[in-house]
Design a protein around this motif. Structure first.
Motif, PDB file in Angstrom:
ATOM      1  N   ALA A  29       0.855  -1.193   0.000  1.00 27.65           N
ATOM      2  CA  ALA A  29       0.000   0.000   0.000  1.00 27.65           C
ATOM      3  C   ALA A  29       0.890   1.242   0.000  1.00 27.65           C
ATOM      4  CB  ALA A  29      -0.915   0.003   1.216  1.00 27.65           C
ATOM      5  N   ALA A  30       0.632   2.117  -0.963  1.00 26.46           N
ATOM      6  CA  ALA A  30       1.458   3.313  -1.115  1.00 26.46           C
ATOM      7  C   ALA A  30       0.759   4.524  -0.510  1.00 26.46           C
ATOM      8  CB  ALA A  30       1.745   3.562  -2.586  1.00 26.46           C
ATOM      9  N   GLN A  31       1.564   5.431  -0.014  1.00 23.46           N
ATOM     10  CA  GLN A  31       1.032   6.717   0.451  1.00 23.46           C
ATOM     11  C   GLN A  31       1.457   7.778  -0.551  1.00 23.46           C
ATOM     12  OE1 GLN A  31       2.485   8.419   4.226  1.00 23.46           O
ATOM     13  NE2 GLN A  31       0.351   8.778   4.761  1.00 23.46           N
ATOM     14  N   GLN A  32       0.478   8.415  -1.191  1.00 27.16           N
ATOM     15  CA  GLN A  32       0.790   9.345  -2.265  1.00 27.16           C
ATOM     16  C   GLN A  32      -0.349  10.350  -2.422  1.00 27.16           C
ATOM     17  OE1 GLN A  32       1.060   6.177  -5.193  1.00 27.16           O
ATOM     18  NE2 GLN A  32      -0.861   6.833  -6.147  1.00 27.16           N
ATOM     19  N   PRO A  33      -0.105  11.478  -3.079  1.00 25.99           N
ATOM     20  CA  PRO A  33      -1.192  12.444  -3.336  1.00 25.99           C
ATOM     21  C   PRO A  33      -2.255  11.812  -4.240  1.00 25.99           C
ATOM     22  CG  PRO A  33       0.955  13.462  -3.670  1.00 25.99           C
ATOM     23  CD  PRO A  33       1.202  11.999  -3.537  1.00 25.99           C
ATOM     24  N   TRP A  34      -3.518  12.119  -3.948  1.00 25.06           N
ATOM     25  CA  TRP A  34      -4.634  11.600  -4.747  1.00 25.06           C
ATOM     26  C   TRP A  34      -5.478  12.780  -5.217  1.00 25.06           C
ATOM     27  CZ3 TRP A  34      -6.452   6.466  -5.797  1.00 25.06           C
ATOM     28  CH2 TRP A  34      -7.708   6.418  -6.403  1.00 25.06           C
ATOM     29  N   THR A  35      -5.517  12.945  -6.518  1.00 23.73           N
ATOM     30  CA  THR A  35      -6.349  14.000  -7.092  1.00 23.73           C
ATOM     31  C   THR A  35      -7.780  13.489  -7.194  1.00 23.73           C
ATOM     32  OG1 THR A  35      -4.497  14.882  -8.363  1.00 23.73           O
ATOM     33  CG2 THR A  35      -6.712  15.530  -9.051  1.00 23.73           C
ATOM     34  N   ILE A  36      -8.701  14.228  -6.568  1.00 21.10           N
ATOM     35  CA  ILE A  36     -10.114  13.843  -6.597  1.00 21.10           C
ATOM     36  C   ILE A  36     -10.712  14.304  -7.919  1.00 21.10           C
ATOM     37  CG2 ILE A  36     -12.331  14.009  -5.424  1.00 21.10           C
ATOM     38  CD1 ILE A  36     -10.783  14.821  -2.908  1.00 21.10           C
ATOM     39  N   ASN A  37     -10.997  13.361  -8.792  1.00 23.10           N
ATOM     40  CA  ASN A  37     -11.576  13.677 -10.093  1.00 23.10           C
ATOM     41  C   ASN A  37     -13.012  13.196 -10.160  1.00 23.10           C
ATOM     42  OD1 ASN A  37      -9.321  14.892 -11.461  1.00 23.10           O
ATOM     43  ND2 ASN A  37      -8.363  12.880 -11.500  1.00 23.10           N
ATOM     44  N   TYR A  38     -13.855  14.024 -10.787  1.00 20.27           N
ATOM     45  CA  TYR A  38     -15.225  13.587 -11.054  1.00 20.27           C
ATOM     46  C   TYR A  38     -15.391  13.507 -12.564  1.00 20.27           C
ATOM     47  CZ  TYR A  38     -20.243  13.374 -11.507  1.00 20.27           C
ATOM     48  OH  TYR A  38     -21.505  12.970 -11.858  1.00 20.27           O
ATOM     49  N   ALA A  39     -15.883  12.373 -13.038  1.00 20.82           N
ATOM     50  CA  ALA A  39     -16.050  12.154 -14.475  1.00 20.82           C
ATOM     51  C   ALA A  39     -17.494  12.437 -14.885  1.00 20.82           C
ATOM     52  CB  ALA A  39     -15.667  10.733 -14.843  1.00 20.82           C
ATOM     53  N   ALA A  40     -17.651  13.130 -16.004  1.00 22.52           N
ATOM     54  CA  ALA A  40     -18.974  13.446 -16.540  1.00 22.52           C
ATOM     55  C   ALA A  40     -18.875  13.506 -18.056  1.00 22.52           C
ATOM     56  CB  ALA A  40     -19.487  14.770 -15.979  1.00 22.52           C
ATOM     57  N   THR A  41     -20.013  13.630 -18.684  1.00 20.74           N
ATOM     58  CA  THR A  41     -20.073  13.753 -20.134  1.00 20.74           C
ATOM     59  C   THR A  41     -20.814  15.036 -20.482  1.00 20.74           C
ATOM     60  OG1 THR A  41     -20.097  11.351 -20.422  1.00 20.74           O
ATOM     61  CG2 THR A  41     -20.835  12.680 -22.285  1.00 20.74           C
ATOM     62  N   GLY A  42     -20.287  15.766 -21.451  1.00 21.66           N
ATOM     63  CA  GLY A  42     -20.922  17.007 -21.845  1.00 21.66           C
ATOM     64  C   GLY A  42     -20.819  17.231 -23.344  1.00 21.66           C
ATOM     65  N   THR A  43     -21.614  18.149 -23.849  1.00 18.46           N
ATOM     66  CA  THR A  43     -21.609  18.501 -25.266  1.00 18.46           C
ATOM     67  C   THR A  43     -20.960  19.860 -25.447  1.00 18.46           C
ATOM     68  OG1 THR A  43     -23.628  17.223 -25.655  1.00 18.46           O
ATOM     69  CG2 THR A  43     -23.023  18.851 -27.321  1.00 18.46           C
ATOM     70  N   PRO A 314      -3.434  14.851   0.108  1.00 17.81           N
ATOM     71  CA  PRO A 314      -1.962  14.807   0.009  1.00 17.81           C
ATOM     72  C   PRO A 314      -1.348  13.479   0.434  1.00 17.81           C
ATOM     73  CG  PRO A 314      -2.648  16.138   1.880  1.00 17.81           C
ATOM     74  CD  PRO A 314      -3.894  15.806   1.124  1.00 17.81           C
ATOM     75  N   ASP A 315      -2.000  12.721   1.331  1.00 20.32           N
ATOM     76  CA  ASP A 315      -1.369  11.511   1.881  1.00 20.32           C
ATOM     77  C   ASP A 315      -2.329  10.325   1.832  1.00 20.32           C
ATOM     78  OD1 ASP A 315      -3.135  12.531   3.664  1.00 20.32           O
ATOM     79  OD2 ASP A 315      -1.789  12.518   5.406  1.00 20.32           O
ATOM     80  N   ALA A 316      -2.906  10.091   0.668  1.00 22.78           N
ATOM     81  CA  ALA A 316      -3.855   8.989   0.526  1.00 22.78           C
ATOM     82  C   ALA A 316      -3.129   7.647   0.524  1.00 22.78           C
ATOM     83  CB  ALA A 316      -4.654   9.149  -0.761  1.00 22.78           C
ATOM     84  N   VAL A 317      -3.791   6.607   1.106  1.00 24.04           N
ATOM     85  CA  VAL A 317      -3.291   5.238   1.049  1.00 24.04           C
ATOM     86  C   VAL A 317      -3.937   4.587  -0.177  1.00 24.04           C
ATOM     87  CG1 VAL A 317      -3.168   3.008   2.217  1.00 24.04           C
ATOM     88  CG2 VAL A 317      -3.015   5.133   3.545  1.00 24.04           C
ATOM     89  N   VAL A 318      -3.105   4.124  -1.107  1.00 21.26           N
ATOM     90  CA  VAL A 318      -3.586   3.675  -2.411  1.00 21.26           C
ATOM     91  C   VAL A 318      -3.130   2.240  -2.668  1.00 21.26           C
ATOM     92  CG1 VAL A 318      -3.606   4.171  -4.885  1.00 21.26           C
ATOM     93  CG2 VAL A 318      -3.450   6.046  -3.246  1.00 21.26           C
ATOM     94  N   GLN A 386      -8.550   4.291  -3.216  1.00 28.65           N
ATOM     95  CA  GLN A 386      -8.076   4.951  -2.005  1.00 28.65           C
ATOM     96  C   GLN A 386      -8.668   4.214  -0.806  1.00 28.65           C
ATOM     97  OE1 GLN A 386     -10.244   8.219  -0.764  1.00 28.65           O
ATOM     98  NE2 GLN A 386      -8.843   8.837   0.860  1.00 28.65           N
ATOM     99  N   VAL A 387      -7.817   3.813   0.119  1.00 32.77           N
ATOM    100  CA  VAL A 387      -8.258   3.123   1.330  1.00 32.77           C
ATOM    101  C   VAL A 387      -8.320   4.147   2.461  1.00 32.77           C
ATOM    102  CG1 VAL A 387      -7.776   1.297   2.991  1.00 32.77           C
ATOM    103  CG2 VAL A 387      -7.273   0.952   0.568  1.00 32.77           C
ATOM    104  N   VAL A 388      -9.524   4.323   3.005  1.00 30.77           N
ATOM    105  CA  VAL A 388      -9.718   5.321   4.055  1.00 30.77           C
ATOM    106  C   VAL A 388      -9.277   4.778   5.408  1.00 30.77           C
ATOM    107  CG1 VAL A 388     -11.432   6.761   5.216  1.00 30.77           C
ATOM    108  CG2 VAL A 388     -11.599   6.369   2.756  1.00 30.77           C
ATOM    109  N   SER A 389      -9.567   3.495   5.673  1.00 27.13           N
ATOM    110  CA  SER A 389      -9.187   2.890   6.950  1.00 27.13           C
ATOM    111  C   SER A 389      -8.987   1.392   6.748  1.00 27.13           C
ATOM    112  CB  SER A 389     -10.264   3.136   8.016  1.00 27.13           C
ATOM    113  OG  SER A 389     -11.486   2.525   7.641  1.00 27.13           O
ATOM    114  N   GLY A 390      -8.196   0.786   7.643  1.00 23.31           N
ATOM    115  CA  GLY A 390      -7.950  -0.660   7.603  1.00 23.31           C
ATOM    116  C   GLY A 390      -6.591  -1.030   7.063  1.00 23.31           C
ATOM    117  N   LEU A 391      -5.872  -0.102   6.465  1.00 24.28           N
ATOM    118  CA  LEU A 391      -4.526  -0.354   5.948  1.00 24.28           C
ATOM    119  C   LEU A 391      -3.608   0.797   6.323  1.00 24.28           C
ATOM    120  CD1 LEU A 391      -4.766  -1.753   2.289  1.00 24.28           C
ATOM    121  CD2 LEU A 391      -4.100  -2.974   4.349  1.00 24.28           C
TER     122      LEU A 391
END
Length: 426
Positions: A29-43, A314-318, A386-391
């Motif tokens: 399990a790595a600790q690294q920055p995680w960019t929160i992206n939301y995916a959508a579709t548009g015209t 900044p310090d997400a467990v991935v 991204q693992v919030v808890s347990g690791l």
């Protein structure tokens, strides 16, 4: 490390055989920055796009551009038959000339009557002074009654002339005001007819590219009919919706990346420039718009896959997504620990793992053991979780061979191949 587990032979005391622990792939399990992206579709929409039409019924007489032409602001694109409108403009212009001449004539009359009023006023003032002097002379017996009566008659005549001159001046002023009003009406009529004549010319309301043309020469068009499309491709905007749970993270200037499959996967970066202050009460979504710069291939109506960057952890467990083991509504991973193997014999264990452990020969030293660990996951993206808890960062998790693994049984870890999320190896 390869661990052999001895199993008892079949009934009758036949020869024994050994089954090694299952080979699995692991990563840390790595600790690294995680960019929160939301995916959508548009015209995609052009910065400006309009279907041109006319305000009044007309007949097309000239078409001055072709489909695909680049035009500038104010350029004439099309003309309509304008004989009637031009005749009305000429008639209105003639009316202005007549009214202007009448105004000038009335102004000249005012000047004339002003001079007459001034001269009669002077005569009236002189006769008034002369009458007063003769009245005094009459009191002193220096003039006769006849002479006094003559001065009084002259005064009354001068006063009458002055009043008549004032009435003529006021009448001239009233006529001049009427002439000025007529001139204003003529000018208004001229402007109105000029506006009607202007509607026979279609000009570009902005610089852009001519799109589809819907009419031909000689066509009779009504106000509701489209003439041609004009598109401004200097910039674009794309609209999409975001769930209301992200409302607190939405703000102007957020970066977006839009991928266009229609352009072979081309990606264009932009920024959010509008967040709707009203939430859709039915869908519980927020409308968002982002501006994109002009780029080769971009065109109005193109479908795009939007990736909206809502922030960074900044310090997400991935860990890799394939490490996740769902069980009902819960989520687990297999964590590998190097330890002295202790088979479980407590009551309540699953029968299959217990039976396997009873047949296993207990190893003499530390080995790699898989433990089923419940975790709470957050965001997912492109094969990562991204693992919030347990690791904790650095924990080893199994990413391949999960179908051969049971809780609290030895395994033979093999490093995950290059490219796997996290730190590979055992």
């Amino acid at each position: 490390m390869v661990l052999s587990v001895s199993l008892a032979g079949c009934a009758g005391g036949g020869g024994g055989w050994e089954m090694p622990p299952p080979v699995v792939e692991t990563t840390r399990a790595a600790q690294q920055p995680w960019t929160i992206n939301y995916a959508a579709t548009g015209t995609l929409q052009a910065n400006n796009r309009i279907d041109l039409n006319t305000e009044t019924p007309a007949v097309v007489s000239h078409i001055l551009v072709k489909e695909g032409d680049v035009v500038r602001l104010g350029q004439v694109l099309m003309r309509f038959k304008a004989d009637k409108q031009l005749a009305q403009v000429q008639q209105a212009a003639a009316g202005i000339a007549v009214s202007q001449g009448n105004v000038e004539q009335q102004q000249a009359g005012i000047s004339q009557f002003q001079a007459l009023a001034e001269s009669t006023r002077v005569k009236w003032q002189l006769s008034k002074s002369e009458l007063a002097r003769y009245e005094q002379l009459y009191q002193d017996d220096f003039v006769s009654q006849l002479e006094l009566d003559q001065k009084r008659t002259a005064f009354q005549s001068a006063a009458s002339d002055y009043q008549a001159a004032l009435q003529q001046l006021n009448a001239a002023r009233a006529q001049a005001a009427q002439a000025a009003s007529s001139l204003a009406q003529s000018r208004s009529s001229y402007r109105y007819n000029m506006a009607l004549a202007g509607e026979t010319v279609i000009r570009a309301p902005f610089s852009g590219v001519v799109g589809t043309r819907y009419v031909d020469l000689g066509d009779y068009v009504a106000p509701t009919e489209k003439l041609m499309t004009l598109v401004d491709n200097s910039a674009f905007r794309i609209s999409f919706t975001v769930p209301e749970r992200y409302l607190s993270q939405l703000k102007l200037g957020l970066p977006v990346s839009v991928k266009f499959e229609g352009l072979g996967g081309k990606t264009v970066a932009g920024q959010v420039n509008f967040v709707d202050p009203v939430i859709d009460a039915n869908a519980h979504t927020v409308k968002v718009k982002a501006m994109l710069p002009s780029a080769p291939g971009l065109t109005d109506g193109l479908l795009g896959d939007v990736s909206l960057a809502l922030g960074v952890i900044p310090d997400a467990v991935v860990i890799p997504e394939e490490a996740i083991v769902p069980q009902g509504e819960k989520t687990f991973v297999y964590v590998v620990r190097h330890e002295v193997y202790q088979p479980r014999t407590e009551a309540g264990k699953d029968k299959a793992p217990a039976k396997a452990e009873e047949k296993s020969a207990k190893p003499s030293g530390p080995v790699d053991v898989a433990h089923l660990q419940e975790v709470s996951v957050g965001y997912r993206e492109a094969g990562k979780v991204q693992v919030v808890s347990g690791l904790r960062p650095g924990d080893r998790v199994i990413v391949s061979g999960l179908q051969k693994v049971s809780d609290n049984l030895p395994v033979n870890p093999d490093p995950a191949p290059p490219g796997a999320t996290g730190t590979k190896g055992n």
